[in-house]
Design an enzyme around this catalytic site. Structure first.
Site, PDB file in Angstrom:
ATOM      1  N   CYS A 105      -9.707 -19.301  -8.283  1.00  0.00           N
ATOM      2  CA  CYS A 105      -8.830 -20.082  -9.161  1.00  0.00           C
ATOM      3  C   CYS A 105      -7.362 -19.936  -8.789  1.00  0.00           C
ATOM      4  O   CYS A 105      -6.526 -20.713  -9.253  1.00  0.00           O
ATOM      5  CB  CYS A 105      -9.047 -19.672 -10.615  1.00  0.00           C
ATOM      6  N   ASP A 121     -16.476 -28.160 -11.647  1.00  0.00           N
ATOM      7  CA  ASP A 121     -15.517 -27.172 -11.159  1.00  0.00           C
ATOM      8  C   ASP A 121     -15.882 -26.811  -9.729  1.00  0.00           C
ATOM      9  O   ASP A 121     -17.044 -26.925  -9.322  1.00  0.00           O
ATOM     10  CB  ASP A 121     -15.526 -25.910 -12.025  1.00  0.00           C
ATOM     11  N   ASP A 153     -13.081 -20.763 -21.944  1.00  0.00           N
ATOM     12  CA  ASP A 153     -13.205 -19.723 -20.917  1.00  0.00           C
ATOM     13  C   ASP A 153     -11.857 -19.574 -20.223  1.00  0.00           C
ATOM     14  O   ASP A 153     -11.134 -20.541 -19.998  1.00  0.00           O
ATOM     15  CB  ASP A 153     -14.327 -20.026 -19.922  1.00  0.00           C
TER      16      ASP A 153
END
Length: 714
Positions: free
Chosen positions: A399, A435, A594
């Site tokens: 990320c 994602d 999340d």
């Protein structure tokens, strides 16, 4: 480091993180072979250096002093590191079996797995004893024993040089700790029989009060002693096995030529039955020049092994390994003195210990003081600004490589969206989210597991049950014959994650690109109204299901400033699903999300904005991953940190501290953040922790629109 512009055409696999392989990794990092993927397989993130173990036991060295950091070394070499124990090698199919993952293919393989002194045939030893090798478990048990109190009773089974050296170290340490100690060495024959320095070592045993029990074999180990064949019992609450190391049992089952269980190699360190397999260190038998098991031969073999592996990959001429007939032996005598022996001559005293200490430290220094690799220079005649963008550390993976909130402003209306979209088909509620991750490690299996769990986070945060997934896989450029094996590894790992939560991969798309990138579009089914960002109420407790710090630790790993154990802890958390955590939180959560790329502060900010509330967070309560605070204090930041911080300017009251900086750290496969009724918080946290999650109540929802981060709970 791997060069994405060069296609991968060969697979080189190193099994074991022994001394020879550690030195091979160092040489490879300084001069890699383009087009080769290098893989290291080892049970743990570090490997202990045997030469310093007696000094560690005696208290002269801390645990870190004898640990070879394989994570750091592998990163320097551009190698993928697989943390696992090899169960079998198929030399015909050229596959390595590691439990929990698809078989690992190789073109060239090297073994440096050492030996074990585990006494599997001695009743009770597995439950009440500890083998001197492998060293990791032994060092852990010894550290725990030293933390105890009262009189110590230690038995060492094995009267060779290694056993006597360990016994002397144990006796010295107990004396230094102020604990009365009974230390005994047990051997079925004569202790130190035939060794040139026997007289001096026996004198050292007498000086340290180490008892000698000779000519009688142990027949069982119990919790309070060692039973001997003549009926006597040697009192012991810590029993060490050092009675001759033996090869790992699985090696003889692989179908390669062995001698007494050891891999037989020729004078070029190649298996005599399978020349694409190499070996070095204690796990091999040198057919042409047999030698006793000693670390010095592994160290001396490393340059030849590195050269020959390179030669086979590039078509160059191999070299022969010519081990010396005799070598200097330096044996610690408990305190800071040692015995030196070579060719029958012996010397002892503090000067010998200083000599041994210098040799050992020099070996470890070359594996720690790795040369800095030059950063790529901007292309000639590049546009203004290119040099600025290329300055500093390389972009993070996971990320940390995502776009910041500023770049996403205005997309889909500019308001914080829920974690997944809700689709209605008749009376059925279905959620869908997507994602993907830029690889944060060289191991596709690790990345696949983390990417799958990361994508599932959106489904769990909505309170849905995972249903199906579609994969998007971009592999680095490679030879066509390798693509299937890579894809099998990726899909098998992802399939295991989704199957474990009742979901199925129903399709996907694949392509080749500059680097590994994996993503999943995931659907889930709702049997209740979705949990959104907008339901938080003033007075709710804020629960975080796992620690933060993945971004800074992964950044530290890229810069080789994170410790191997810290990186391994991050990898383990990112590979651990949270479906059970969602099942605990979802029935009670007023709002849930999340924590991923925007960091804890960013995702909490989205929840507060959608709910029209504020929050207070107690930083001391926020669970942290190992190494996160240490690296933050050292000034490390993930690539996305600055954008995450800037996106919340004016909305956050927070002191500028290393701990505070971690709330902007981007998370990969991060925890669930839930707003729950305050009276339920303690019970929910207890249930989460009982499931193995490092969960905590980190704050509360407030009526004020600002997020306030306190150092501790008011």
């Amino acid at each position: 480091m791997q060069d994405g512009s060069v296609p991968i055409v060969k697979e080189l696999v190193l099994v074991g993180g022994g001394h020879a392989h550690a030195l091979v990794l160092r040489r490879w990092g300084m001069r890699p072979v383009p087009g080769v993927r290098l893989t290291l397989i080892n049970p743990g993130p570090s490997a202990p250096y045997t030469g310093m173990l007696p000094g560690h036991i005696a208290g002269h060295y801390g645990r870190a002093a004898l640990e070879i950091d394989l994570v750091r070394l592998a990163h320097f070499a551009g190698a993928r590191l697989i943390l696992g124990a090899v169960g079998l090698i198929d030399p015909v199919a050229r596959r390595v079996a590691v439990p929990g993952r698809a078989p690992i293919a190789y073109d060239l393989l090297s073994l440096d797995i050492g030996v074990t002194s585990d006494m599997a045939d001695l009743p009770g030893f597995a439950d009440h004893g500890v083998a001197a090798k492998p060293l990791g478990r032994f060092a852990d048990r010894w550290e725990s024993y030293c933390a105890g109190k009262g009189a110590a009773r230690i038995a060492v089974i094995g009267g060779g040089v290694a056993g006597v050296e360990l016994a002397l170290a144990c006796a010295h340490r107990m004396h230094a700790l102020g604990r009365a100690a009974e230390v005994a060495v047990i051997d079925r024959g004569e202790i130190l029989k035939g060794w040139p320095g026997r007289r001096r070592l026996l004198a050292a045993m007498d000086a340290h009060g180490v008892a000698r029990i000779e000519g009688v074999a142990p027949v069982a180990v119990t919790a309070d002693g060692v039973m001997l064949e003549d009926g006597r019992r040697v009192a012991a609450d810590f029993t060490i096995g050092a009675a001759g190391a033996v090869p790992h049992g699985w090696l003889a089952d692989c179908g390669m030529a062995v001698h007494d269980g050891y891999l037989v190699v020729d004078d070029q360190l190649r298996s005599i039955s399978h020349p694409e397999v190499y070996g070095a260190g204690d796990c091999v038998h040198l057919r042409d020049t047999p030698r006793p098991k000693a670390g010095v031969f592994a160290v001396r073999a490393a340059p030849v092994l590195a050269w020959n592996l390179r030669a086979d990959l590039t078509g160059a001429q191999r070299r022969r390994f010519r081990p010396q007939r005799d070598f200097l032996k330096l044996v610690s005598l408990g305190g800071k003195d040692a015995l030196a022996e070579k060719a029958g001559w012996t010397w002892s005293g503090p000067a010998m210990w200083r000599w041994k200490d210098a040799i050992d430290r020099r070996f470890m220094d070359q594996l720690r003081d790795l040369p800095a690799m030059a950063r790529p220079a901007p292309p000639k005649d590049a546009a203004r600004g290119v040099a600025t963008e290329m300055a500093g550390p390389a972009p993070c993976g996971g990320c940390g490589a995502k776009l910041g909130a500023g770049a996403l402003a205005g997309i889909l209306g500019g308001q914080p969206g829920d974690d997944a979209a809700v689709l209605m088909t008749g009376d059925v509620r279905q959620v869908i989210s997507t994602d993907h991750l830029r690889a944060f490690a060289y191991d596709p299996v690790l990345v696949a597991r983390a990417a799958a769990i990361h994508a599932l986070g959106d489904i769990w945060a909505m309170g849905a049950t995972p249903q199906a997934a579609v994969a998007s896989v971009i592999l680095p450029r490679m030879a066509a014959r390798l693509q299937g094996a890579w894809l099998d590894e990726v899909m098998a790992a992802a399939r295991d994650v989704f199957a474990a939560v009742g979901a199925e991969i129903v399709g996907g798309h694949s392509a080749m690109g500059a680097e590994l990138t994996l993503g999943f579009t995931v659907t889930g089914l709702l049997d209740r109204p979705p949990i959104t960002l907008s339901g938080a109420r003033a007075g709710d407790a804020l629960i975080l299901s796992r620690g933060i710090g993945t971004g800074v630790v992964l950044a530290g790993e890229m810069q080789m400033r994170a410790h191997g154990a810290e990186v391994a802890a991050v990898w383990a958390q990112m590979s651990t699903p949270q479906g059970d955590a969602a099942e605990i939180l979802a029935p009670h959560a007023h709002a849930m999300t999340d924590v991923t790329g925007f960091g804890l502060a960013g995702h909490l900010g989205n929840l507060c904005a959608a709910s029209g509330v504020g929050a207070e967070v107690w930083l001391a309560q926020v669970p942290l991953l190992p190494g996160a605070l240490r690296l933050s204090e050292a000034g490390l930041r993930s690539t996305l940190f600055a954008q995450n911080q800037a996106a919340l300017a004016g909305r956050v009251a927070l002191a500028d501290t290393p701990l505070g900086a971690l709330v902007f750290d981007p998370q990969t496969a991060g925890g669930l953040l839930a707003a729950v009724p305050a009276d339920l918080a303690a019970g929910l946290v207890a249930r989460l922790r009982a499931k193995g999650h490092d969960a905590a109540q980190i704050g509360a929802v407030t009526t004020t629109p600002q997020m306030v981060f306190h150092a501790s709970r008011p």
